[in-house]
Design an enzyme around this catalytic site. Structure first.
Site, short mmCIF file in Angstrom:
data_model
loop_
_atom_site.label_atom_id
_atom_site.label_comp_id
_atom_site.label_asym_id
_atom_site.label_seq_id
_atom_site.Cartn_x
_atom_site.Cartn_y
_atom_site.Cartn_z
N THR A 100 -40.53 -5.16 4.60
CA THR A 100 -39.56 -4.97 5.69
C THR A 100 -39.27 -3.49 5.94
O THR A 100 -39.37 -3.02 7.07
CB THR A 100 -38.24 -5.71 5.35
OG1 THR A 100 -38.48 -7.11 5.47
CG2 THR A 100 -37.13 -5.32 6.31
N THR A 124 -30.52 6.39 4.58
CA THR A 124 -29.46 6.32 3.56
C THR A 124 -29.42 7.59 2.72
O THR A 124 -30.45 8.27 2.54
CB THR A 124 -29.70 5.10 2.64
OG1 THR A 124 -28.86 5.21 1.49
CG2 THR A 124 -31.14 5.00 2.16
N ASP A 125 -28.25 7.86 2.13
CA ASP A 125 -28.16 9.02 1.21
C ASP A 125 -29.00 8.80 -0.05
O ASP A 125 -29.29 9.77 -0.77
CB ASP A 125 -26.69 9.31 0.85
CG ASP A 125 -25.96 8.19 0.13
OD1 ASP A 125 -26.57 7.14 -0.14
OD2 ASP A 125 -24.75 8.37 -0.15
N GLU A 126 -29.41 7.55 -0.31
CA GLU A 126 -30.20 7.29 -1.52
C GLU A 126 -31.57 7.95 -1.48
O GLU A 126 -32.22 8.11 -2.50
CB GLU A 126 -30.36 5.78 -1.76
CG GLU A 126 -29.02 5.10 -1.94
CD GLU A 126 -29.04 3.85 -2.79
OE1 GLU A 126 -30.06 3.59 -3.45
OE2 GLU A 126 -28.03 3.15 -2.79
N TYR A 149 -35.80 0.28 -3.74
CA TYR A 149 -35.10 0.29 -2.43
C TYR A 149 -35.14 1.70 -1.83
O TYR A 149 -35.54 1.89 -0.67
CB TYR A 149 -33.65 -0.17 -2.60
CG TYR A 149 -32.77 0.21 -1.43
CD1 TYR A 149 -32.93 -0.40 -0.18
CD2 TYR A 149 -31.79 1.22 -1.54
CE1 TYR A 149 -32.12 -0.03 0.91
CE2 TYR A 149 -30.99 1.57 -0.46
CZ TYR A 149 -31.17 0.96 0.76
OH TYR A 149 -30.39 1.33 1.84
N LYS A 153 -36.95 3.17 1.64
CA LYS A 153 -36.18 3.80 2.73
C LYS A 153 -36.69 5.22 2.98
O LYS A 153 -36.72 5.68 4.13
CB LYS A 153 -34.69 3.83 2.39
CG LYS A 153 -34.01 2.47 2.36
CD LYS A 153 -33.97 1.79 3.71
CE LYS A 153 -33.05 2.46 4.70
NZ LYS A 153 -32.97 1.69 5.98
#
Ligand code: NAD
Ligand code: DAU
Length: 341
Positions: A100, A124-126, A149, A153
């Site tokens: 995805t 994202t900040d990740e 994850y 991203k």
């Protein structure tokens, strides 16, 4: 404007759809969503009878369906919220995160290129990875993701930038901090701890609980995305958060205090593998677009906890359904004091 909002039945996507239709009531909004466990029609329960809002159930990795949906609705802007989003789920079953978050985003880029459509991507900040004390991530920092994850991203974020550089595709990216607010699936810490506290169940805090997060209200994420869509520069990346962090233990205190519960519910359990200690972003670039967050993180967490107390209709069916299996798998051993992998 005609917008395609992918992942619009999820937590942030549904808050964004609601916000956008309030601010831009004449726009046409198509929600494109696979309706995974996290995607819920009821997140937009009060809006489905509007003539300018519709739902297409589909996968962002399905190129033919994405293309045909954009053509049929005359899409001018894709806002991509669709993703697998929970770090713990990415540790239990990582492959769908690539399907995805990486391939799905890539398909959206291909369709956008083919049809000449602008794309805004929610990152994202990740993607910055663990941030040492004393530093706040700026948009030009290298990406250093540390979970499946976050890695998926980061790959998507870089593909979006590559399509701008290589093909001149009009893109923008926002990198959001931890969001809290209404309609967040109760696998995430704030809704999990809030609903557990309301039910009088234990709150499983990973490790020492001193990890730091910027718990930003989802409303401020929505206004930040709007600022970038209306006033941002094409090809640019913008951080969205408050720039202020707290420890998870402080967040737990606010949840318990707001809900009138005491600390005997807190259990320190085996940590998440690879757990990032700290996220922290500098949001000055977004402030340059005449944007300011409305909520302090303490207010944001308290307000979120109050929403779960007042909206049991929303989360009780989730918690008594398939969520139970995940909860058992993720927490039964931890809460029984067994050491997890
Ligand atoms: P969520 O898990 O609540 O919702 C995700 C939505 O995407 C759901 O509606 C789901 O059905 C849909 N979806 C999943 N796979 C799909 C697919 N293959 N095709 C179409 N739809 C699909 O997520 P969220 O917390 O609202 O996050 C939204 C976006 O914001 C994500 O891209 C996430 O990475 C990013 N983000 C989240 C946070 C946060 O704190 N929650 C912070 C920063 C960035
Ligand atoms: O930072 C942005 C990210 O925020 C988003 O990109 C992700 O989609 C979103 O899930 C969120 O990721 P986190 O891992 O930071 O959020 P989560 O709510 O899962 O956890 C917040 C903190 O609380 C984190 O330090 C882990 C901790 N935690 C979480 C859970 C679920 C616990 O201590 N116990 C728990 O049971």
């Amino acid at each position: 404007m005609n917008l395609l909002i992918t992942g619009g039945c999820g937590f942030i996507g549904s808050n964004f759809v609601r916000y956008w239709l309030e601010q831009h009531p004449d726009d046409q909004v198509v929600v494109y969503d696979k309706l995974t466990y996290a995607g819920r029609r009821e997140n937009l329960h009060d809006l489905w009878d509007r003539p300018n809002l519709s739902l297409v159930v589909g996968d962002i990795a399905d190129q033919a369906l994405v293309r045909c949906t954009c053509q049929e609705h005359g899409t001018e802007l894709i806002v991509n919220f669709a993703a697998e989003t929970h770090v713990d789920q990415s540790i239990l079953g990582p492959l769908v995160f690539t399907d995805t978050n990486v391939r799905g985003t890539h398909v959206l880029l291909e369709v956008a290129r083919e049809l000449g459509v602008r794309l805004h991507h929610i990152s994202t900040d990740e993607v910055y990875g663990h941030i040492p004390d004393g530093h706040q991530s700026v948009e030009t920092d290298p990406l250093a993701p540390r979970s499946p994850y976050a890695a998926s991203k980061a790959a998507a974020d870089q593909l979006v930038q590559a399509y701008h550089i290589t093909y001149g595709l009009p893109v923008t990216i926002t990198r959001g901090a931890n969001n809290v607010g209404p309609y967040q699936y109760p696998e995430k810490a704030v809704p999990l701890f809030s609903t557990n506290a309301i039910l009088g169940e234990l709150l499983p805090v990973y490790g020492d609980g001193r990890q730091m997060r910027d718990y930003a209200h989802v409303y401020d994420h929505c206004t930040g995305i709007e600022a970038v869509l209306l006033r941002g520069q094409v090809g640019e990346v913008y951080n969205v958060g408050t720039g202020r962090e707290m420890t998870n233990l402080e967040m737990v205190d606010i949840v318990l205090e707001t809900l009138g519960q005491d600390h005997s519910l807190v259990r320190h359990v085996t940590d998440r593998p690879g757990h990032d200690r700290r996220y922290s972003m500098n949001v000055d670039k977004l402030r340059g677009l005449d944007w300011e967050p409305r909520y302090d993180p303490r207010q944001a967490v308290a307000e979120a906890a109050r929403w779960y107390a007042g909206n049991r209709w929303w989360w009780e069916p989730i918690r008594s359904g398939e969520f139970r299996d995940y909860y058992e798998r993720q927490y039964a051993g931890r809460l029984a004091g067994k050491v997890e992998g």
